[in-house]
Enzyme design. Structure first.
Site, PDB file in Angstrom:
ATOM      1  N   LYS A  41       0.836  -1.202   0.000  1.00 21.96           N
ATOM      2  CA  LYS A  41       0.000   0.000   0.000  1.00 21.96           C
ATOM      3  C   LYS A  41       0.873   1.255   0.000  1.00 21.96           C
ATOM      4  O   LYS A  41       2.092   1.171   0.181  1.00 21.96           O
ATOM      5  CB  LYS A  41      -0.927  -0.002   1.214  1.00 21.96           C
ATOM      6  CG  LYS A  41      -1.703  -1.289   1.431  1.00 21.96           C
ATOM      7  CD  LYS A  41      -2.852  -1.489   0.455  1.00 21.96           C
ATOM      8  CE  LYS A  41      -3.617  -2.744   0.827  1.00 21.96           C
ATOM      9  NZ  LYS A  41      -4.677  -3.101  -0.094  1.00 21.96           N
TER      10      LYS A  41
HETATM   11  C1  LIG Z   1      -5.531  -4.166   0.624  1.00 26.18           C
HETATM   12  C2  LIG Z   1      -7.006  -4.161   0.553  1.00 26.18           C
HETATM   13  C3  LIG Z   1      -7.813  -4.545   1.638  1.00 26.18           C
HETATM   14  C4  LIG Z   1      -7.318  -4.990   2.990  1.00 26.18           C
HETATM   15  O1  LIG Z   1      -6.170  -5.632   3.003  1.00 26.18           O
HETATM   16  P1  LIG Z   1      -5.389  -6.214   4.269  1.00 26.18           P
HETATM   17  O2  LIG Z   1      -4.388  -7.069   3.602  1.00 26.18           O
HETATM   18  O3  LIG Z   1      -6.356  -6.958   5.095  1.00 26.18           O
HETATM   19  O4  LIG Z   1      -4.794  -5.090   5.013  1.00 26.18           O
HETATM   20  C5  LIG Z   1      -9.190  -4.459   1.500  1.00 26.18           C
HETATM   21  N1  LIG Z   1      -9.747  -4.041   0.363  1.00 26.18           N
HETATM   22  C6  LIG Z   1      -9.021  -3.640  -0.696  1.00 26.18           C
HETATM   23  C7  LIG Z   1      -9.728  -3.148  -1.900  1.00 26.18           C
HETATM   24  C8  LIG Z   1      -7.623  -3.719  -0.648  1.00 26.18           C
HETATM   25  O5  LIG Z   1      -6.905  -3.367  -1.718  1.00 26.18           O
END
Ligand SMILES: *Cc1c(COP(=O)(O)O)cnc(C)c1O
Length: 377
Positions: A184
Site C-alpha cells: 500500500k
Molecule cells: C488491501 C485491501 C484490503 C485490505 O487488506 P489487508 O491485507 O487486510 O490489510 C481491502 N480491500 C481492498 C480493496 C484492498 O486493496
C-alpha cells in the site's frame, strides 16, 4: 522461473522509521500505548474525521465496520466484484449476502445507476471501494444511500489521501477503512485504520478490536464478543512516521504514473488510466494498463508470463470476486458483471513503488510493448 528484478511493489521504509520502531522496543509498552493514540490522532486529523481506530489489517477494519453498523444474516450489501476479495469476505463473515454490482469502465468504480437497480428490500449498505486509489462517485452513491436509507462503508484501503471535491475519502460515508500492507501507499507491515464521524461506531470498534472490552481499565470485563484486532506499538510507531510523509509519497507516486504515461501513451493496444480527474485527487495504489478489446484473457496471461520470465513483476488486478472458486456457491444468477469480466481479463498491473527508477520504468514499458507485439493479430 527467473528471479524478479523489478518487483510489482516494494515497501519504502527509511532508517529514521526503523529507528522509531527500535525505540519502542526499548520501552515496556509494546501494545495499547502512546504510539497507538498518536497514530490514531494523526490519521483522524489527516482525513478530517472525528475518530480513527487502528486495527491489525484492512480486512479486520472492514469486518468491524460491518459489525458496528449491525449488518448480519438476511441483509444484502452491495459491493463491486472488481476488487480485492476481502471486501466481499467481511460481508460473508457476518452471514450477510454480498450483491455484486458492475463497474463503470472509465473509472473502474461502482456504477451508481447499476447500484440503484440492485437495491432490494433487504439491502442494508453499499460497500464502496475507491479502486486503485481513484475516488468513487460519492455524490451519486451517498444520494442513493440517503434515498433508500442505506449505510455507506468506504473501502479506502487503496486510497489513503485521495480527495473527492476537496474532502479526503474515508469518512465521507458512515465509516471507512485504510490498509497498511506492504504494497500500500504507506505500510505498517500489517495494519489498518477505521475512520468515522460517528462516535458510537468508533466506541464499538475500539471495544471489538480489544476482545469486547468496554473499558480497557477493566481488563477482564467484556461487554461484547470481540476479537484481537489490535495493532502493536511498533507498527503504530512505523505508521505514524509513514503518515508524516504521506504527501511526498503521493507526489512521488503521481510522478511515476506520469513516467508510465509518457512511455505508453499512443500505443493503440493499450488503454491507460486517466492521470487527472476533475472531481479531485487520485492516491495512486497501482498503475494498471488495460489491453484493447481484440485481446483475450489468455493473451493477457501470456504477456504477464513473458514479463515475469524477464524478471519483471506484474499483477492481474483484479480477478473478479464472483469468478473465484470460493464464491461459486453464492445464489445465481446475479446482476450482469459484463464490464467487470471484460476489464478483469485485460488488466495488467505494472511495477509501481516509490523508489522505482526512470530506467526501470522505461525497461518495463519496452518489454511490455515487445510482449504485446509478439501476440499475433
Ligand atoms: C488491501 C485491501 C484490503 C485490505 O487488506 P489487508 O491485507 O487486510 O490489510 C481491502 N480491500 C481492498 C480493496 C484492498 O486493496
Amino acid at each position: 522461473m527467473k528471479a524478479i528484478r523489478i518487483p510489482l511493489s516494494a515497501p519504502d521504509v527509511t532508517e529514521a522509521e526503523i529507528e522509531a520502531v527500535a525505540k519502542v522496543l526499548r520501552t515496556p509498552q509494546l501494545s495499547l500505548g502512546p504510539k497507538l493514540e498518536a497514530f490514531e490522532r494523526a490519521a483522524a486529523d489527516y482525513v478530517g474525521a472525528s475518530h480513527a481506530v487502528a486495527v491489525n489489517s484492512g480486512t479486520s477494519g472492514l469486518h468491524l465496520c460491518i459489525r458496528c453498523l449491525d449488518i448480519g444474516e438476511g441483509d444484502e450489501v452491495i459491493v463491486p466484484s472488481f476488487t480485492f476479495i476481502a471486501a466481499a469476505n467481511v460481508i460473508c463473515m457476518e452471514r450477510a449476502t454480498p450483491v455484486f454490482v458492475d463497474i463503470d469502465p472509465a473509472t473502474l468504480n461502482l456504477d451508481p445507476q447499476k447500484v440503484e437497480a440492485a437495491i432490494t428490500p433487504r439491502t442494508r449498505a453499499i460497500l464502496v471501494v475507491h479502486t486503485f486509489g481513484r475516488p468513487a462517485d460519492m455524490t451519486a452513491l451517498v444520494d442513493i444511500a440517503k434515498r433508500h436509507r442505506l449505510r455507506v462503508i468506504e473501502d479506502a484501503c487503496e486510497a489513503i489521501g485521495a480527495e473527492y471535491h476537496g474532502q479526503k475519502v474515508g469518512a465521507i460515508g458512515d465509516a471507512g477503512v485504510f490498509a497498511f500492507y506492504p504494497n500500500k501507499q504507506i505500510t505498517t507491515g500489517e495494519g489498518g485504520m477505521i475512520v468515522t464521524n460517528d462516535a458510537a461506531v468508533a466506541t464499538m470498534a475500539r471495544a471489538l478490536r480489544n476482545q469486547g472490552r468496554g473499558n480497557p481499565g477493566e481488563w477482564l470485563e467484556h461487554t461484547l464478543v470481540g476479537y484481537n484486532y489490535r495493532l502493536s506499538e511498533m507498527q503504530c510507531a512505523l505508521g505514524l512516521e509513514q503518515l508524516r510523509r504521506v504527501e511526498s509519497i503521493l507526489v512521488r507516486r503521481a510522478e511515476v504514473t506520469a513516467m508510465y504515461d509518457q512511455q505508453l501513451r499512443g500505443n493503440p493496444d493499450l488503454t491507460l488510466p486517466q492521470l487527472h480527474i476533475p472531481e479531485g485527487r487520485i492516491s495512486w495504489f497501482v498503475y494498471v494498463a488495460r489491453l484493447s478489446d481484440r485481446f483475450q484473457r489468455h493473451h493477457r496471461d501470456a504477456i504477464v508470463a513473458a514479463l515475469r520470465e524477464q524478471g519483471i513483476g506484474c499483477g492481474r488486478y483484479f480477478a473478479p470476486i464472483h469468478l473465484q472458486p470460493a464464491y461459486q456457491d453464492l445464489p445465481r444468477p446475479h446482476h450482469p458483471l459484463t464490464v467487470t469480466e471484460h476489464v478483469g481479463a485485460r488488466s495488467i498491473a505494472l511495477p509501481f513503488f516509490n523508489r522505482i527508477s526512470p530506467a526501470d520504468v522505461q525497461e518495463v514499458c519496452e518489454r511490455l510493448q515487445d510482449a504485446i507485439r509478439a501476440i499475433p493479430s
